[in-house]
Scaffold this motif. Structure first.
Motif, PDB file in Angstrom:
ATOM      1  N   LEU A  53       0.836  -1.214   0.000  1.00 17.76           N
ATOM      2  CA  LEU A  53       0.000   0.000   0.000  1.00 17.76           C
ATOM      3  C   LEU A  53       0.867   1.259   0.000  1.00 17.76           C
ATOM      4  O   LEU A  53       0.534   2.246  -0.659  1.00 17.76           O
ATOM      5  N   LEU A  54       1.975   1.225   0.728  1.00 16.10           N
ATOM      6  CA  LEU A  54       2.854   2.406   0.763  1.00 16.10           C
ATOM      7  C   LEU A  54       3.444   2.696  -0.610  1.00 16.10           C
ATOM      8  O   LEU A  54       3.756   3.836  -0.929  1.00 16.10           O
ATOM      9  N   GLY A  55       3.615   1.623  -1.411  1.00 18.40           N
ATOM     10  CA  GLY A  55       4.246   1.805  -2.716  1.00 18.40           C
ATOM     11  C   GLY A  55       3.270   1.867  -3.880  1.00 18.40           C
ATOM     12  O   GLY A  55       3.684   1.918  -5.027  1.00 18.40           O
ATOM     13  N   GLY A  56       1.974   1.836  -3.601  1.00 12.65           N
ATOM     14  CA  GLY A  56       1.001   1.949  -4.690  1.00 12.65           C
ATOM     15  C   GLY A  56       0.803   0.669  -5.483  1.00 12.65           C
ATOM     16  O   GLY A  56       0.350   0.699  -6.620  1.00 12.65           O
ATOM     17  N   LEU A  57       1.138  -0.487  -4.865  1.00 11.21           N
ATOM     18  CA  LEU A  57       0.971  -1.763  -5.571  1.00 11.21           C
ATOM     19  C   LEU A  57      -0.412  -2.367  -5.366  1.00 11.21           C
ATOM     20  O   LEU A  57      -0.770  -3.311  -6.038  1.00 11.21           O
ATOM     21  N   ASP A  58      -1.140  -1.856  -4.370  1.00 15.81           N
ATOM     22  CA  ASP A  58      -2.461  -2.392  -4.045  1.00 15.81           C
ATOM     23  C   ASP A  58      -3.363  -1.181  -3.813  1.00 15.81           C
ATOM     24  O   ASP A  58      -2.892  -0.054  -3.877  1.00 15.81           O
ATOM     25  N   THR A  59      -4.631  -1.383  -3.526  1.00 17.51           N
ATOM     26  CA  THR A  59      -5.476  -0.222  -3.182  1.00 17.51           C
ATOM     27  C   THR A  59      -6.038  -0.411  -1.782  1.00 17.51           C
ATOM     28  O   THR A  59      -6.461  -1.511  -1.419  1.00 17.51           O
ATOM     29  N   GLY A  63      -8.434   5.120   3.844  1.00 20.77           N
ATOM     30  CA  GLY A  63      -7.223   5.858   4.177  1.00 20.77           C
ATOM     31  C   GLY A  63      -6.468   6.304   2.939  1.00 20.77           C
ATOM     32  O   GLY A  63      -6.875   6.047   1.805  1.00 20.77           O
ATOM     33  N   SER A  64      -5.354   6.998   3.188  1.00 28.84           N
ATOM     34  CA  SER A  64      -4.603   7.582   2.078  1.00 28.84           C
ATOM     35  C   SER A  64      -3.099   7.379   2.252  1.00 28.84           C
ATOM     36  O   SER A  64      -2.618   7.139   3.363  1.00 28.84           O
ATOM     37  N   VAL A  65      -2.402   7.464   1.147  1.00 29.61           N
ATOM     38  CA  VAL A  65      -0.934   7.447   1.153  1.00 29.61           C
ATOM     39  C   VAL A  65      -0.459   8.619   0.300  1.00 29.61           C
ATOM     40  O   VAL A  65      -0.874   8.752  -0.858  1.00 29.61           O
ATOM     41  N   GLU A  66       0.353   9.460   0.903  1.00 35.78           N
ATOM     42  CA  GLU A  66       0.974  10.542   0.135  1.00 35.78           C
ATOM     43  C   GLU A  66       2.448  10.244  -0.046  1.00 35.78           C
ATOM     44  O   GLU A  66       3.133   9.883   0.906  1.00 35.78           O
ATOM     45  N   ASP A  71      -1.160  12.442  -3.288  1.00 35.52           N
ATOM     46  CA  ASP A  71      -2.061  11.421  -2.770  1.00 35.52           C
ATOM     47  C   ASP A  71      -2.213  10.340  -3.841  1.00 35.52           C
ATOM     48  O   ASP A  71      -2.985  10.487  -4.793  1.00 35.52           O
ATOM     49  N   ILE A  72      -1.477   9.231  -3.689  1.00 41.30           N
ATOM     50  CA  ILE A  72      -1.339   8.298  -4.820  1.00 41.30           C
ATOM     51  C   ILE A  72      -2.613   7.548  -5.166  1.00 41.30           C
ATOM     52  O   ILE A  72      -2.780   7.107  -6.295  1.00 41.30           O
ATOM     53  N   PHE A  83       3.637   6.739 -12.013  1.00 40.41           N
ATOM     54  CA  PHE A  83       4.246   7.358 -10.828  1.00 40.41           C
ATOM     55  C   PHE A  83       5.079   6.324 -10.058  1.00 40.41           C
ATOM     56  O   PHE A  83       6.216   6.576  -9.670  1.00 40.41           O
ATOM     57  N   ARG A  84       4.491   5.132  -9.869  1.00 39.27           N
ATOM     58  CA  ARG A  84       5.174   4.069  -9.128  1.00 39.27           C
ATOM     59  C   ARG A  84       6.459   3.664  -9.845  1.00 39.27           C
ATOM     60  O   ARG A  84       7.504   3.498  -9.224  1.00 39.27           O
TER      61      ARG A  84
END
Ligand SMILES: Nc1ncnc2c1ncn2[C@@H]1O[C@H](COP(=O)(O)OP(=O)(O)O)[C@@H](O)[C@H]1O
Ligand SMILES: [Mg+2]
Length: 229
Positions: A53-59, A63-66, A71-72, A83-84
């Motif tokens: 989740l921190l790396g944008g590999l899953d959804t 919550g959110s990850v910036e 905000d990816i 972006f990833r």
């Protein structure tokens, strides 16, 4: 220092109804630029879920990850993929190399997918840092585990990512190769100033980081800064 990666209320639920698994439960975390964090915890505690989740590999379910202020999970899937590829490098326990490609082709894959030109000096620098000069024309299956992981690190570094995420990078290696891989991750972080986040269940390996986060049942149970590293 500004957070390079910030997770807010991050939750992940897999499955539905009776099959529901709450893998991550409202995690709030930030990681400053250039920091090195280990994430530890038992098998099934949510380490891989958090890292993905921190790396944008899953959804996330919530919550959110910036990352670098972006905000990816508000990006379109296609934007997040790009972006990833440009900002995040991943290293996995089982290397995940493409068997039909040589070491050299594996390393360059993220650049090729992005239709970008290779920075030759930088490529030479990582190949020499990782000691891969003699192995570039070998196919993945012709390399030892330690060599495959070094190719995977080179592939993660080739795009000059801001963040390097490693999930049990030494988990499939013997002690000596594992120590080498760890040393190389350290060296890369120092030289290229990435933010390094590494999952491991090996406490001795975790000790090398500036900060250790402990997960238990999808929640953060411990978060310890280590000074003077
Ligand atoms: N794709 C998935 N589908 C269903 N459950 C999953 C999936 N991935 C992980 N889980 C479950 O989520 C929990 C956390 O898994 P994971 O993040 O892989 O933990 P760890 O990396 O700490 O071993 C576990 O109970 C696991 O079985
Ligand atoms: Mg895992």
């Amino acid at each position: 220092m500004a957070a390079l990666v910030q997770a807010k209320g991050l939750s992940k639920i897999y499955g539905k109804g009776d099959n529901e698994v709450r893998a991550l439960n409202e995690c709030n975390l930030y990681f400053t630029e250039g920091s090195f964090t280990s994430i530890v915890g038992r098998s099934g505690s949510g380490k891989s879920t958090l890292l993905h989740l921190l790396g944008g590999l899953d959804t996330p379910t919530q919550g959110s990850v910036e990352i670098e202020g972006r905000d990816i999970y508000r990006l379109l899937d296609s934007e997040r993929t790009v972006f990833r590829r440009r900002r995040v490098g991943f290293v996995f326990q089982f290397y995940n190399l493409m068997p039909e490609l040589t070491a050299y082709q594996n390393i360059l894959l993220p650049i090729r997918l992005d239709n970008r030109r290779v920075d030759k000096d930088y490529l030479d620098e990582i190949i020499s840092m990782l000691g891969l000069g003699e192995r570039l024309s070998h196919y993945a299956g012709e390399l030892s585990g330690g060599q495959q992981q070094r190719v995977a690190i080179a592939r993660a570094l080739i795009t000059k990512p801001a963040i390097l995420l490693a999930d049990e990078p030494t988990g499939n290696l013997d002690g000596k190769s594992g120590a080498e891989v760890l040393e190389l991750l350290h060296l890369s972080k120092k030289r290229f100033h990435q933010t390094l986040i590494m999952v491991t269940h090996d406490e001795q390996i975790a000790e090398g980081a500036d900060r250790i986060i402990t997960l238990e049942d999808g929640c953060i149970r411990g978060d310890t800064e280590r000074r003077g590293q």
